[in-house]
Design a protein around this motif. Structure first.
Motif, PDB file in Angstrom:
ATOM      1  N   ILE A 196      -3.197  16.908 -30.430  1.00  0.00           N
ATOM      2  CA  ILE A 196      -1.976  16.155 -30.715  1.00  0.00           C
ATOM      3  C   ILE A 196      -0.998  16.402 -29.573  1.00  0.00           C
ATOM      4  CG2 ILE A 196       0.068  16.115 -32.214  1.00  0.00           C
ATOM      5  CD1 ILE A 196      -1.821  16.794 -34.577  1.00  0.00           C
ATOM      6  N   ASN A 197      -0.442  15.331 -29.022  1.00  0.00           N
ATOM      7  CA  ASN A 197       0.582  15.479 -27.992  1.00  0.00           C
ATOM      8  C   ASN A 197       1.943  15.160 -28.632  1.00  0.00           C
ATOM      9  OD1 ASN A 197       2.290  15.393 -25.848  1.00  0.00           O
ATOM     10  ND2 ASN A 197       1.199  13.768 -24.739  1.00  0.00           N
ATOM     11  N   PRO A 198       2.837  16.168 -28.785  1.00  0.00           N
ATOM     12  CA  PRO A 198       4.109  15.954 -29.489  1.00  0.00           C
ATOM     13  C   PRO A 198       4.919  14.781 -28.918  1.00  0.00           C
ATOM     14  CG  PRO A 198       3.806  18.286 -29.020  1.00  0.00           C
ATOM     15  CD  PRO A 198       2.681  17.565 -28.329  1.00  0.00           C
ATOM     16  N   ALA A 199       4.827  14.572 -27.601  1.00  0.00           N
ATOM     17  CA  ALA A 199       5.614  13.497 -26.973  1.00  0.00           C
ATOM     18  C   ALA A 199       5.241  12.125 -27.549  1.00  0.00           C
ATOM     19  CB  ALA A 199       5.405  13.521 -25.469  1.00  0.00           C
ATOM     20  N   ASP A 200       4.013  11.980 -28.026  1.00  0.00           N
ATOM     21  CA  ASP A 200       3.572  10.691 -28.581  1.00  0.00           C
ATOM     22  C   ASP A 200       4.253  10.353 -29.908  1.00  0.00           C
ATOM     23  OD1 ASP A 200       1.852  10.528 -26.438  1.00  0.00           O
ATOM     24  OD2 ASP A 200       0.100  11.242 -27.549  1.00  0.00           O
ATOM     25  N   TYR A 201       4.950  11.352 -30.485  1.00  0.00           N
ATOM     26  CA  TYR A 201       5.594  11.127 -31.783  1.00  0.00           C
ATOM     27  C   TYR A 201       7.101  10.889 -31.646  1.00  0.00           C
ATOM     28  CZ  TYR A 201       1.101  12.180 -33.715  1.00  0.00           C
ATOM     29  OH  TYR A 201      -0.236  12.105 -34.015  1.00  0.00           O
ATOM     30  N   ALA A 202       7.546  10.713 -30.384  1.00  0.00           N
ATOM     31  CA  ALA A 202       8.962  10.420 -30.150  1.00  0.00           C
ATOM     32  C   ALA A 202       9.132   8.908 -30.054  1.00  0.00           C
ATOM     33  CB  ALA A 202       9.423  11.121 -28.883  1.00  0.00           C
ATOM     34  N   LYS A 203       8.871   8.214 -31.145  1.00  0.00           N
ATOM     35  CA  LYS A 203       9.056   6.762 -31.184  1.00  0.00           C
ATOM     36  C   LYS A 203       9.472   6.379 -32.598  1.00  0.00           C
ATOM     37  CE  LYS A 203       4.140   5.638 -31.766  1.00  0.00           C
ATOM     38  NZ  LYS A 203       3.038   4.843 -31.247  1.00  0.00           N
ATOM     39  N   PRO A 204      10.075   5.185 -32.760  1.00  0.00           N
ATOM     40  CA  PRO A 204      10.580   4.829 -34.089  1.00  0.00           C
ATOM     41  C   PRO A 204       9.495   4.947 -35.164  1.00  0.00           C
ATOM     42  CG  PRO A 204      11.257   3.204 -32.461  1.00  0.00           C
ATOM     43  CD  PRO A 204      10.295   4.115 -31.775  1.00  0.00           C
ATOM     44  N   ASN A 205       9.844   5.537 -36.297  1.00  0.00           N
ATOM     45  CA  ASN A 205       8.854   5.697 -37.378  1.00  0.00           C
ATOM     46  C   ASN A 205       9.554   5.874 -38.716  1.00  0.00           C
ATOM     47  OD1 ASN A 205       9.152   8.696 -38.108  1.00  0.00           O
ATOM     48  ND2 ASN A 205       9.001   8.743 -35.879  1.00  0.00           N
ATOM     49  N   GLY A 206       8.787   5.704 -39.769  1.00  0.00           N
ATOM     50  CA  GLY A 206       9.307   5.889 -41.127  1.00  0.00           C
ATOM     51  C   GLY A 206       8.834   7.207 -41.724  1.00  0.00           C
ATOM     52  N   GLY A 207       8.300   8.094 -40.867  1.00  0.00           N
ATOM     53  CA  GLY A 207       7.782   9.375 -41.312  1.00  0.00           C
ATOM     54  C   GLY A 207       6.602   9.771 -40.443  1.00  0.00           C
ATOM     55  N   ILE A 208       6.278  11.056 -40.471  1.00  0.00           N
ATOM     56  CA  ILE A 208       5.162  11.579 -39.666  1.00  0.00           C
ATOM     57  C   ILE A 208       4.364  12.540 -40.539  1.00  0.00           C
ATOM     58  CG2 ILE A 208       4.597  13.067 -37.673  1.00  0.00           C
ATOM     59  CD1 ILE A 208       7.177  12.002 -36.348  1.00  0.00           C
ATOM     60  N   ILE A 209       3.051  12.468 -40.435  1.00  0.00           N
ATOM     61  CA  ILE A 209       2.214  13.460 -41.132  1.00  0.00           C
ATOM     62  C   ILE A 209       1.030  13.822 -40.242  1.00  0.00           C
ATOM     63  CG2 ILE A 209       0.921  11.674 -42.436  1.00  0.00           C
ATOM     64  CD1 ILE A 209       0.779  13.809 -44.742  1.00  0.00           C
ATOM     65  N   PHE A 210       0.706  15.098 -40.206  1.00  0.00           N
ATOM     66  CA  PHE A 210      -0.517  15.520 -39.507  1.00  0.00           C
ATOM     67  C   PHE A 210      -0.995  16.832 -40.119  1.00  0.00           C
ATOM     68  CE2 PHE A 210       3.205  16.974 -37.175  1.00  0.00           C
ATOM     69  CZ  PHE A 210       2.973  18.320 -36.990  1.00  0.00           C
ATOM     70  N   PRO A 211      -2.312  17.048 -40.133  1.00  0.00           N
ATOM     71  CA  PRO A 211      -2.813  18.340 -40.583  1.00  0.00           C
ATOM     72  C   PRO A 211      -2.684  19.350 -39.436  1.00  0.00           C
ATOM     73  CG  PRO A 211      -4.487  16.599 -40.792  1.00  0.00           C
ATOM     74  CD  PRO A 211      -3.425  16.105 -39.869  1.00  0.00           C
ATOM     75  N   ASN A 212      -2.374  20.589 -39.767  1.00  0.00           N
ATOM     76  CA  ASN A 212      -2.336  21.640 -38.754  1.00  0.00           C
ATOM     77  C   ASN A 212      -2.909  22.921 -39.334  1.00  0.00           C
ATOM     78  OD1 ASN A 212      -1.820  22.518 -36.134  1.00  0.00           O
ATOM     79  ND2 ASN A 212       0.083  23.506 -36.775  1.00  0.00           N
TER      80      ASN A 212
END
Ligand SMILES: Cc1ncc(COP(=O)(O)O)c(C=O)c1O
Length: 350
Positions: free
Chosen positions: A136-152
């Motif tokens: 997972i590259n954190p920078a890829d999640y800096a875009k408009p969204n209605g929520g984020i989910i990922f397993p870690n």
């Protein structure tokens, strides 16, 4: 299909769980269960619940267990939400906190229940590709969204995202709920629960199915800001007021009290994992770095579906996913040393 089905049901695409074979002799390395049994103290606590009180409903708030989880993680009990497995907790999260105009973000290679819940609750989603190394590259999640989910660690890759990187995603998304699904965190990661008091948008889910060997009991939980927890309580109390039965409340609470057994069995699984990784690498497999109780491996010269079929003939079952990007990988749960040896023997001379 039947004429009685609603149009909604006709279009549902349900999750397909890993096979639970009825044959007792199989070496079952396909659904990431713990090869060691639950804590003897948890079993004793459940046995003590097998009495006449079963005629009575359980505590709808599961206070005993909520307090045990809160104490274990050093949070308040109104920061803890409990459910019938973390799958149910996740369902309520999708329903109550992730249904917004903007798409939900999750990795393209991830827990395959996420798109199913999106279908169930009408949530738009955007699958964010993992990088070339399946990270997972954190920078890829800096875009408009209605929520984020990922397993870690992520599933089915087993790869861990460092806590600083989780924090980077939280910082970039102060207006979205960020869910970290820590089903496998106890096998090598650091929980993000330490961050919940600093990030009111963070929700961490965990389960007793893996590191506490209680997949058959169905207990999972979420930890986060009391406002997020209240949303989940609203959903739960509009759906099923008693999701945890008397045995589950008592057994799960006792499991949290038995730290020694937990530490011992987690350590065994981790040690077994490192041995299996070395043995598979000797056979030429590429194994992704795993912080989970399973590994994700591919062989440069052997087709994964073929290997899974060959193993099955020897009585060893592993999980193979047909999704294009990972079709050459096998996901293999870590078993006892004997089970792991059956896996290595079953692969034979490659
Ligand atoms: C990433 C992930 N999250 C959640 C779950 C659900 O676990 P449970 O419903 O047993 O708590 C699983 C189960 O395999 C999983 O792999």
């Amino acid at each position: 299909m039947s004429k009685f089905w609603s149009p909604f049901v006709k279009n549902l695409v349900p999750y397909v769980p890993g096979e639970q074979p009825k044959l007792a002799k199989l070496v079952k390395l396909n659904t990431n269960e713990n090869p060691y049994g639950p804590s003897p103290k948890a079993l004793a606590a459940m046995q003590a619940e097998l009495n006449d009180n079963l005629r009575l409903y359980p505590d709808p708030n599961s206070d005993l267990l909520k307090n045990a989880v809160a104490k274990y993680f050093g949070v308040q009990s109104n920061q803890v939400f409990l459910g019938n497995g973390s799958d149910e907790v996740l369902a309520h999260i999708f329903h109550g906190l992730l249904q917004h105009d903007q798409p939900l973000l999750f990795p393209d290679i991830s827990y395959s229940f996420y798109p199913v819940y999106c279908g169930l609750y009408g949530i738009k989603f955007d699958a964010v590709p993992l990088d070339e190394q399946f990270q997972i590259n954190p920078a890829d999640y800096a875009k408009p969204n209605g929520g984020i989910i990922f397993p870690n660690p992520n599933a089915p890759t087993g790869c861990l995202l460092a806590l600083e990187a989780v924090e980077q995603i939280l910082k970039a998304n102060p207006n979205s709920v960020v869910v970290v699904d820590e089903a496998y965190i106890d096998f090598g990661g650091e929980t993000a629960i330490a961050l919940v008091d600093r990030y009111p948008n963070l929700l961490v889910t965990q389960t007793l199915s893996k590191s506490r060997s209680l997949a058959g009991l169905r207990v999972g939980f979420a930890v986060g800001h009391p406002d997020l927890i209240e949303a989940l309580e609203r959903i739960k109390n509009s759906f099923n007021s008693y999701p945890l039965d008397r045995m589950a409340n008592a057994g799960a609470a006792a499991a949290f009290e038995d730290r020694e057994y937990f530490d011992k069995t987690c350590r065994l699984v981790i040690d077994n994992r490192e041995k299996v990784v070395a043995q598979l690498q000797e056979k030429g497999f590429e194994v992704l770095p795993s912080a989970a109780n399973f590994i994700f491996a591919r062989h440069p010269r052997h087709d994964a579906a073929g290997l899974a079929a060959k193993l099955r003939e020897q009585g060893v079952i592993v999980r193979h996913f047909k999704q294009e990007r990972i079709a050459q990988f096998l996901r293999i749960s870590i078993g006892t040393p004997e089970q792991n040896q059956a896996l290595i023997d079953g692969l034979g001379d490659l």
